[in-house]
Design a protein around this motif. Sequence first.
Motif, PDB file in Angstrom:
ATOM      1  N   VAL A 113     -15.845  16.659  85.596  1.00 37.66           N
ATOM      2  CA  VAL A 113     -16.668  16.598  84.402  1.00 37.66           C
ATOM      3  C   VAL A 113     -15.755  16.254  83.238  1.00 37.66           C
ATOM      4  O   VAL A 113     -14.665  16.803  83.116  1.00 37.66           O
ATOM      5  CB  VAL A 113     -17.366  17.943  84.134  1.00 37.66           C
ATOM      6  CG1 VAL A 113     -18.175  17.882  82.852  1.00 37.66           C
ATOM      7  CG2 VAL A 113     -18.252  18.329  85.312  1.00 37.66           C
ATOM      8  N   ASP A 115     -14.845  22.035  76.951  1.00 36.93           N
ATOM      9  CA  ASP A 115     -15.673  21.433  78.002  1.00 36.93           C
ATOM     10  C   ASP A 115     -16.045  22.455  79.071  1.00 36.93           C
ATOM     11  O   ASP A 115     -17.177  22.467  79.568  1.00 36.93           O
ATOM     12  CB  ASP A 115     -14.941  20.254  78.655  1.00 36.93           C
ATOM     13  CG  ASP A 115     -14.832  19.042  77.743  1.00 36.93           C
ATOM     14  OD1 ASP A 115     -15.543  19.006  76.715  1.00 36.93           O
ATOM     15  OD2 ASP A 115     -14.030  18.140  78.053  1.00 36.93           O
ATOM     16  N   HIS A 174     -19.818  23.697  79.838  1.00 35.27           N
ATOM     17  CA  HIS A 174     -20.359  23.547  81.187  1.00 35.27           C
ATOM     18  C   HIS A 174     -21.087  24.819  81.620  1.00 35.27           C
ATOM     19  O   HIS A 174     -22.206  24.749  82.145  1.00 35.27           O
ATOM     20  CB  HIS A 174     -19.229  23.229  82.169  1.00 35.27           C
ATOM     21  CG  HIS A 174     -19.650  23.255  83.600  1.00 35.27           C
ATOM     22  ND1 HIS A 174     -20.420  22.261  84.165  1.00 35.27           N
ATOM     23  CD2 HIS A 174     -19.429  24.181  84.579  1.00 35.27           C
ATOM     24  CE1 HIS A 174     -20.650  22.558  85.444  1.00 35.27           C
ATOM     25  NE2 HIS A 174     -20.071  23.719  85.711  1.00 35.27           N
TER      26      HIS A 174
END
Length: 364
Positions: free
Chosen positions: A355, A179, A183
Motif C-alpha cells: 500500500v 499511511d 490503513h
Amino acid sequence: MGAQPTVSDVAGVAGVSRQTVSNVLNAPELVRPETRERVQAAIHSLGYRPHASARRLRTQKSSTIGIRLDPITQDGISGSILDRFLHALTEQADRQGLRMLLFTADGPEGEIEQFRRLSDAADVDAFVLTSTFHGDPRTEWLIENGQSFVTFGRPWGIDDMTDPEHLWVDVDGRAGVRDATLHLLSRGARRIGFLGWPSGSGTGDDRRAGWREAMRQGSGLSEEELRLLDIAAEDAVPFGAEAVRRLELQAGPLDGLVCASDSLALGALTATGGRIPVIGYDDTPVAASLGFSSVAQQLDEVAAGVLELLTGTHGGRVRRGDDVADPRHRLVAPRLVVRDSPALFGGGAASERSVSSNRMSKNS
C-alpha cells in the motif's frame, strides 16, 4: 605535538565562514580575489594542510568509501535494517567501480577517531554515516576537517530541510506511519494506539508525528484521548510487550496498534495474543516470516541516493552560495506491506500486498 589546525581555525583568522574556506580550497573561482588572498594568508600562517583524500572522490581519482559497521542489536531484529542498507550500498558501489571500507567503533567519539585515522592515512575518500541524532558530533568534525560525506538520516535538530551543512538521504518515516495508521482507520479501527520510542529521538519523534497526524485526521478522538493512546518503550521485544500492557490499562481497549519498529511490534503481538491488528516498521525478515504488517524502507533507493550525492555534482559536500542545481537531499517514500494472517498465533500463510506509492523527493 599540538592539534592540527582545522577549517574553523582558518575561518576564524581570516574572518570568513568555514564554507568560504572550503570554496577557496575546492572552488576558488567562487570567491572574490581579496577574500581568497586573505584566506590563503591565514592558511599559510597557521600551517593548515587540507587532506588530499577529502578531494579525490570529486575528481574520481580514488574509489573508497568508509562506513561504520554497527554493533549487533540485542534482539537482532531492528539492527537488520542497517545490515540490509550496507548490502545494498556495497552492491551498487561495486557496480560503479567503488569499494567500501568497513570499520568498527565504540560510540560517536570512537567513530571520530576512526575518521581521523582513515583520513590521515588517505585510506578513504569519503564517509557514509548512519543513525544520526540531535547534536551529532560526527558531522561537525567532518565539516570542520573538510571531509566529503553523506548521512543516511537527517541532521536532526537543525534546519535540515532547507540549508543544512551537509548532504543526506532519509526515509520519510512520518509518511510511512501515517499511511499505516490511515490503513487501520480505513478498516474501521478507531482507538489505534502508538507504541514508540522515548521522546528525543529524531527518527522516533518523526514517526510518532505521522500517527498523530492520521489520528487527528480520521479518528474523531480528543487530544486527551490521543495522549492516553501514545506510549513509549526502549526498542526491544520485552519492553514492547510490557508497554502494551500498560497502554491497555491507561487507555482501555484498543482497536489496533502502530509501532515504531518491528521489535516493538513483536512485543505488542505477544502481549495482545493477536487480538488486534499490529503494524510494525522496517519490514524485517521477522515481520515477513511471522506474517505481520510493517512499513518497508526502500533501501535500494536510499543507497542509490547516497551514491548520487557522493559521486555526482556535489561530490559529498555542500558549497553555500554555489549555483549547483542538483538538490542536496533525497527523501525516500516508504511502502506499507500489509499481511492479513499473522502466523504467530496459528494463522495460515499470510497474504501480502503493498500500500502507498513509490517516490523519491529531492529537496534543494
